[in-house]
Design a protein around this motif. Structure first.
Motif, PDB file in Angstrom:
ATOM      1  N   PRO A 240       0.811  -1.229   0.000  1.00  0.00           N
ATOM      2  CA  PRO A 240       0.000   0.000   0.000  1.00  0.00           C
ATOM      3  C   PRO A 240       0.835   1.265   0.000  1.00  0.00           C
ATOM      4  O   PRO A 240       0.451   2.270  -0.615  1.00  0.00           O
ATOM      5  N   PHE A 241       1.990   1.239   0.674  1.00  0.00           N
ATOM      6  CA  PHE A 241       2.740   2.485   0.843  1.00  0.00           C
ATOM      7  C   PHE A 241       3.484   2.919  -0.409  1.00  0.00           C
ATOM      8  O   PHE A 241       3.864   4.083  -0.530  1.00  0.00           O
ATOM      9  N   SER A 242       3.660   2.019  -1.356  1.00  0.00           N
ATOM     10  CA  SER A 242       4.230   2.460  -2.636  1.00  0.00           C
ATOM     11  C   SER A 242       3.269   3.399  -3.343  1.00  0.00           C
ATOM     12  O   SER A 242       3.685   4.225  -4.167  1.00  0.00           O
ATOM     13  N   ARG A 243       1.995   3.290  -3.011  1.00  0.00           N
ATOM     14  CA  ARG A 243       0.996   4.216  -3.534  1.00  0.00           C
ATOM     15  C   ARG A 243       0.839   5.445  -2.623  1.00  0.00           C
ATOM     16  O   ARG A 243       0.736   6.568  -3.095  1.00  0.00           O
ATOM     17  N   LEU A 244       0.860   5.208  -1.317  1.00  0.00           N
ATOM     18  CA  LEU A 244       0.640   6.290  -0.358  1.00  0.00           C
ATOM     19  C   LEU A 244       1.837   7.236  -0.258  1.00  0.00           C
ATOM     20  O   LEU A 244       1.669   8.441  -0.042  1.00  0.00           O
ATOM     21  N   ILE A 245       3.039   6.680  -0.384  1.00  0.00           N
ATOM     22  CA  ILE A 245       4.279   7.485  -0.389  1.00  0.00           C
ATOM     23  C   ILE A 245       5.067   7.054  -1.622  1.00  0.00           C
ATOM     24  O   ILE A 245       5.946   6.187  -1.541  1.00  0.00           O
ATOM     25  N   PRO A 246       4.782   7.624  -2.773  1.00  0.00           N
ATOM     26  CA  PRO A 246       5.376   7.135  -4.029  1.00  0.00           C
ATOM     27  C   PRO A 246       6.898   7.252  -4.094  1.00  0.00           C
ATOM     28  O   PRO A 246       7.540   6.404  -4.719  1.00  0.00           O
ATOM     29  N   ASP A 247       7.463   8.264  -3.478  1.00  0.00           N
ATOM     30  CA  ASP A 247       8.907   8.438  -3.551  1.00  0.00           C
ATOM     31  C   ASP A 247       9.603   7.372  -2.702  1.00  0.00           C
ATOM     32  O   ASP A 247       9.370   7.289  -1.495  1.00  0.00           O
ATOM     33  N   PRO A 248      10.467   6.546  -3.301  1.00  0.00           N
ATOM     34  CA  PRO A 248      11.061   5.438  -2.546  1.00  0.00           C
ATOM     35  C   PRO A 248      11.939   5.888  -1.384  1.00  0.00           C
ATOM     36  O   PRO A 248      11.983   5.219  -0.349  1.00  0.00           O
ATOM     37  N   ASP A 249      12.626   7.019  -1.525  1.00  0.00           N
ATOM     38  CA  ASP A 249      13.474   7.515  -0.432  1.00  0.00           C
ATOM     39  C   ASP A 249      12.620   8.009   0.732  1.00  0.00           C
ATOM     40  O   ASP A 249      12.937   7.751   1.906  1.00  0.00           O
ATOM     41  N   GLU A 250      11.544   8.703   0.425  1.00  0.00           N
ATOM     42  CA  GLU A 250      10.628   9.166   1.480  1.00  0.00           C
ATOM     43  C   GLU A 250       9.975   7.981   2.182  1.00  0.00           C
ATOM     44  O   GLU A 250       9.796   7.985   3.413  1.00  0.00           O
ATOM     45  N   ARG A 251       9.611   6.994   1.392  1.00  0.00           N
ATOM     46  CA  ARG A 251       8.962   5.811   1.966  1.00  0.00           C
ATOM     47  C   ARG A 251       9.922   5.061   2.885  1.00  0.00           C
ATOM     48  O   ARG A 251       9.550   4.644   3.994  1.00  0.00           O
ATOM     49  N   ARG A 252      11.158   4.915   2.449  1.00  0.00           N
ATOM     50  CA  ARG A 252      12.141   4.232   3.285  1.00  0.00           C
ATOM     51  C   ARG A 252      12.386   5.015   4.565  1.00  0.00           C
ATOM     52  O   ARG A 252      12.501   4.430   5.651  1.00  0.00           O
ATOM     53  N   TRP A 253      12.451   6.351   4.474  1.00  0.00           N
ATOM     54  CA  TRP A 253      12.629   7.168   5.673  1.00  0.00           C
ATOM     55  C   TRP A 253      11.472   6.953   6.636  1.00  0.00           C
ATOM     56  O   TRP A 253      11.665   6.837   7.849  1.00  0.00           O
ATOM     57  N   PHE A 254      10.259   6.883   6.106  1.00  0.00           N
ATOM     58  CA  PHE A 254       9.076   6.692   6.934  1.00  0.00           C
ATOM     59  C   PHE A 254       9.159   5.371   7.699  1.00  0.00           C
ATOM     60  O   PHE A 254       8.897   5.315   8.907  1.00  0.00           O
ATOM     61  N   PHE A 255       9.546   4.297   7.024  1.00  0.00           N
ATOM     62  CA  PHE A 255       9.646   2.999   7.688  1.00  0.00           C
ATOM     63  C   PHE A 255      10.851   2.916   8.618  1.00  0.00           C
ATOM     64  O   PHE A 255      10.831   2.175   9.605  1.00  0.00           O
ATOM     65  N   ASP A 256      11.890   3.670   8.323  1.00  0.00           N
ATOM     66  CA  ASP A 256      13.079   3.645   9.175  1.00  0.00           C
ATOM     67  C   ASP A 256      12.944   4.512  10.413  1.00  0.00           C
ATOM     68  O   ASP A 256      13.657   4.291  11.409  1.00  0.00           O
ATOM     69  N   ASN A 257      12.037   5.502  10.364  1.00  0.00           N
ATOM     70  CA  ASN A 257      11.979   6.479  11.448  1.00  0.00           C
ATOM     71  C   ASN A 257      10.613   6.631  12.112  1.00  0.00           C
ATOM     72  O   ASN A 257      10.542   7.074  13.258  1.00  0.00           O
ATOM     73  N   VAL A 258       9.547   6.298  11.429  1.00  0.00           N
ATOM     74  CA  VAL A 258       8.203   6.532  11.968  1.00  0.00           C
ATOM     75  C   VAL A 258       7.540   5.187  12.274  1.00  0.00           C
ATOM     76  O   VAL A 258       7.575   4.711  13.400  1.00  0.00           O
ATOM     77  N   CYS A 259       6.937   4.557  11.303  1.00  0.00           N
ATOM     78  CA  CYS A 259       6.334   3.231  11.499  1.00  0.00           C
ATOM     79  C   CYS A 259       7.409   2.164  11.296  1.00  0.00           C
ATOM     80  O   CYS A 259       7.446   1.459  10.279  1.00  0.00           O
ATOM     81  N   THR A 260       8.289   2.061  12.283  1.00  0.00           N
ATOM     82  CA  THR A 260       9.434   1.161  12.197  1.00  0.00           C
ATOM     83  C   THR A 260       9.035  -0.270  12.544  1.00  0.00           C
ATOM     84  O   THR A 260       7.952  -0.531  13.097  1.00  0.00           O
ATOM     85  N   SER A 261       9.938  -1.192  12.276  1.00  0.00           N
ATOM     86  CA  SER A 261       9.695  -2.589  12.663  1.00  0.00           C
ATOM     87  C   SER A 261       9.539  -2.704  14.173  1.00  0.00           C
ATOM     88  O   SER A 261       8.685  -3.462  14.671  1.00  0.00           O
ATOM     89  N   ALA A 262      10.362  -1.947  14.918  1.00  0.00           N
ATOM     90  CA  ALA A 262      10.281  -1.986  16.380  1.00  0.00           C
ATOM     91  C   ALA A 262       8.939  -1.455  16.877  1.00  0.00           C
ATOM     92  O   ALA A 262       8.377  -1.973  17.856  1.00  0.00           O
ATOM     93  N   TRP A 263       8.415  -0.433  16.216  1.00  0.00           N
ATOM     94  CA  TRP A 263       7.093   0.104  16.574  1.00  0.00           C
ATOM     95  C   TRP A 263       6.003  -0.913  16.250  1.00  0.00           C
ATOM     96  O   TRP A 263       5.109  -1.170  17.057  1.00  0.00           O
ATOM     97  N   ASN A 264       6.086  -1.528  15.093  1.00  0.00           N
ATOM     98  CA  ASN A 264       5.052  -2.462  14.647  1.00  0.00           C
ATOM     99  C   ASN A 264       5.014  -3.720  15.500  1.00  0.00           C
ATOM    100  O   ASN A 264       3.936  -4.263  15.779  1.00  0.00           O
ATOM    101  N   ILE A 265       6.177  -4.184  15.934  1.00  0.00           N
ATOM    102  CA  ILE A 265       6.188  -5.464  16.652  1.00  0.00           C
ATOM    103  C   ILE A 265       5.551  -5.340  18.032  1.00  0.00           C
ATOM    104  O   ILE A 265       5.125  -6.339  18.622  1.00  0.00           O
ATOM    105  N   GLU A 266       5.441  -4.112  18.539  1.00  0.00           N
ATOM    106  CA  GLU A 266       4.751  -3.958  19.824  1.00  0.00           C
ATOM    107  C   GLU A 266       3.259  -4.261  19.691  1.00  0.00           C
ATOM    108  O   GLU A 266       2.619  -4.649  20.664  1.00  0.00           O
TER     109      GLU A 266
END
Length: 203
Positions: A23-49
């Protein structure tokens, strides 16, 4: 090596495909912005909680104040979760069903948020075929913590040394071995079938 009498499958990336980029390839089309979002906002550590039992409401309330400009996409993680799990791996599911039909004792052990797993069970009926399921969000423990393996073994009456665990994560495989289980790393259905034959599991 003890004869295998119990077989335990992980679900995500073993039986079901999972990819937040869908879904996020559509919601955040820019790959660098999308990677930043997953690395800093909705991270794996956040999701696993959420897999550990935290509610999505609590999860969103924790990070929206930190990233108010990303509030909409933080909420989109739950809103569009169904798109992240688009299909099953038919070959893996067929192998699991073959084991069940052949009389093997098969259960499931997954790191998964409680509410989204209810949705997954409704969408993928094959999840009802094994004898039982431990969902991390329901018991508030996650792989590779020792407690979740012990809980699963106690709940379903598994002898750890006679239990084979199948997971795509090396750390979760190691966690199972530390709990006294046998375990193999899942890389695909073909390799899993070879591993099962190597370990003496009748197919």
């Amino acid at each position: 090596m003890t004869e295998i009498r119990h077989i335990v499958f992980d679900i995500g990336k073993v039986l079901l495909h999972y990819d937040p980029d869908l879904p996020f390839s559509r919601l955040i089309p820019d790959p660098d912005e999308r990677r930043w979002f997953f690395d800093n906002v909705c991270t794996s550590a956040w999701n696993i909680e959420q897999d550990r039992g935290r509610t999505w409401e609590e999860a969103e309330a924790e990070i929206i104040p930190l990233f108010p400009d990303h509030a909409e996409n933080i909420r989109n993680f739950r809103r569009h979760w169904h798109e992240m799990v688009p299909h099953a791996y038919d070959d893996s599911v067929a192998l699991m069903e073959q084991l069940i039909d052949g009389g093997h004792d098969v259960t499931l052990l997954t790191n998964w948020a409680a509410d989204t797993f209810v949705e997954a069970r409704g969408r993928f009926p094959f999840l009802e075929k094994p004898r039982g399921i431990t969902v991390s969000g329901d018991i508030r423990a996650i792989k590779p913590e020792r407690r979740i393996y012990d809980h699963h073994a106690d709940t379903f009456g598994l002898a750890p040394a006679a239990t084979l665990f199948i997971d795509d994560s090396p750390k979760n495989v190691d966690g199972a071995k530390a709990a006294g289980w046998q375990a193999v790393l899942f890389t695909g259905a073909e390799q899993l079938e070879a591993d099962l034959r190597r370990l003496g599991v009748r197919l």
